[in-house]
Design an enzyme around this catalytic site. Sequence first.
Site, mmCIF file in Angstrom:
data_model
loop_
_atom_site.group_PDB
_atom_site.id
_atom_site.type_symbol
_atom_site.label_atom_id
_atom_site.label_comp_id
_atom_site.label_asym_id
_atom_site.label_seq_id
_atom_site.Cartn_x
_atom_site.Cartn_y
_atom_site.Cartn_z
ATOM 1 N N ASP A 1 0.857 -1.184 0.000
ATOM 2 C CA ASP A 1 0.000 0.000 0.000
ATOM 3 C C ASP A 1 0.896 1.238 0.000
ATOM 4 O O ASP A 1 1.815 1.357 0.814
ATOM 5 C CB ASP A 1 -0.910 0.021 1.221
ATOM 6 C CG ASP A 1 -1.918 1.159 1.151
ATOM 7 O OD1 ASP A 1 -2.943 0.982 0.477
ATOM 8 O OD2 ASP A 1 -1.650 2.218 1.754
ATOM 9 N N GLU B 1 -4.475 2.376 -4.551
ATOM 10 C CA GLU B 1 -3.017 2.402 -4.465
ATOM 11 C C GLU B 1 -2.449 1.110 -3.904
ATOM 12 O O GLU B 1 -1.281 1.050 -3.520
ATOM 13 C CB GLU B 1 -2.553 3.587 -3.609
ATOM 14 C CG GLU B 1 -2.931 3.511 -2.136
ATOM 15 C CD GLU B 1 -4.298 4.095 -1.823
ATOM 16 O OE1 GLU B 1 -4.504 4.484 -0.662
ATOM 17 O OE2 GLU B 1 -5.149 4.165 -2.733
#
Length: 479
Positions: free
Chosen positions: A334, A377
């Site tokens: 992440d 993301e």
Amino acid sequence: MARLRTTAQPSGHTVLVVDDDDDLRSTLCRLLEIDGHEVLSAASGEQAIELCRARNVHIMLLDYFMPGMTGEDVVKAVRTFDPRVQIVLQTGYASEKPPRQMLRELDIQGYHDKSEGPDKLLVWVDAALKTYRHVRALHASRSGLEYILKATPELHRLQPLDDLLHGILLQIQGLLGFTSAMLAVLTPEHAAAAPSGAVLTAERQEFTLRIGTGRFDHTAWELLTLEEQAQIRSAVESGQAHLGPEVILPLKAGERTLGVVMVDNPAQSSGDLHLLELFAAQAAVAVENARLYSLATVDDLTGLMNKRAWLARLQETVQLAARHAFSTSVLLLDLDHFKAINDTYGHLAGDHVLAALGTCVQQQLRRSDVAGRYGGEEMVVLLPHTPAAGALIIAERLRGAIEQLQVRWNGQGISVTVSIGAATLPHPVAKTLEDLGVDILTRADEALYDAKRQGRNRVVQHVATDLDSSVQFSYEGAD
């Protein structure tokens, strides 16, 4: 036994003269050299057989009566290992077997009476060489067709496009026997705008050299000569193969032109152009299939596998791992503070960062690893045949490479870091096969949450025990 060198324009053919008469043999060799043939000389049947085994002889002019082995003995011996060499027997004795009988009983292509003089012999030579070329073409066509039939399943196997393109070059090089080749593709917008090759004009065509070997290795389209670029454009416009110093084969799927293959052709041999065109058509269909597969499985922004395709690969891999007891690990990445990047530089900058991140991740992985975009993301990496210790090493390598990544946007550098959660399939497996993919992802997500909670820019590994309890191992990077 001596080899006589040709001084005339080479014909590309090798002729073996076998005669125990030194003067006659020398004279005949000189006549053949004038015609541009490479000439080998042997004074006995034994020497002739030795040369035929060592060299690729196209035609043998063989004296019938010699000390030791007769011409008939030599023919029978040579035919045990070379069915294609063309043999013309020569006789100077009326007592020998009649020509028709010899042609009927032996696998020979001519029978020359020496009393008829050299001009008649040269006619036999020309006829035998023409037959040799015909036999060679038939053999090449059969071999080429077998080659294509064997190569086709590999071409149509689902695989990354660049792997497929490299395979196509290797297959065509194998078919042609040359060492330098390249594959250029039309840029997508030009390929889409061209339902047939003839629609494209020389000014509108734009190509990208995707892959090359030999002298084309690491070569860009712009580094090709203007003549080569023009020949490629011409082949695409006409949709026809170009034969010259280079063989240029348009890759067409139906009426859609996808690009071209160009292979060096130093001998400027025509070979079997129909076979090459057939192979190019098969390759074009394979490229189109790979492109469609890529559209269905690859995330446009990052270039990584999309979520649906990655989850399918995960399920296949963990089921195999459970059945065959090999380790499998998963990494969940992440991007830290991604919202701040979007707020500061804009969403286009955020997309640019994600694209750079996808490239960086792919560059750090092994060929067997599978990276995907999980959403937003977040990215995921599947590590087949990788135990917990190996997964930790790869995760830390990824974290460090991304920390060193400097993404440029409008003249500014954007620094990024990631938090990574790692999990490994436990052994023995306590869960059902259907639950394994969900289980390993859940544990990787828990480890990622711990990495975020502990300050980000770090790797946390979640290792399940037989009791499904967990232990976390953390590698911390600089904030």
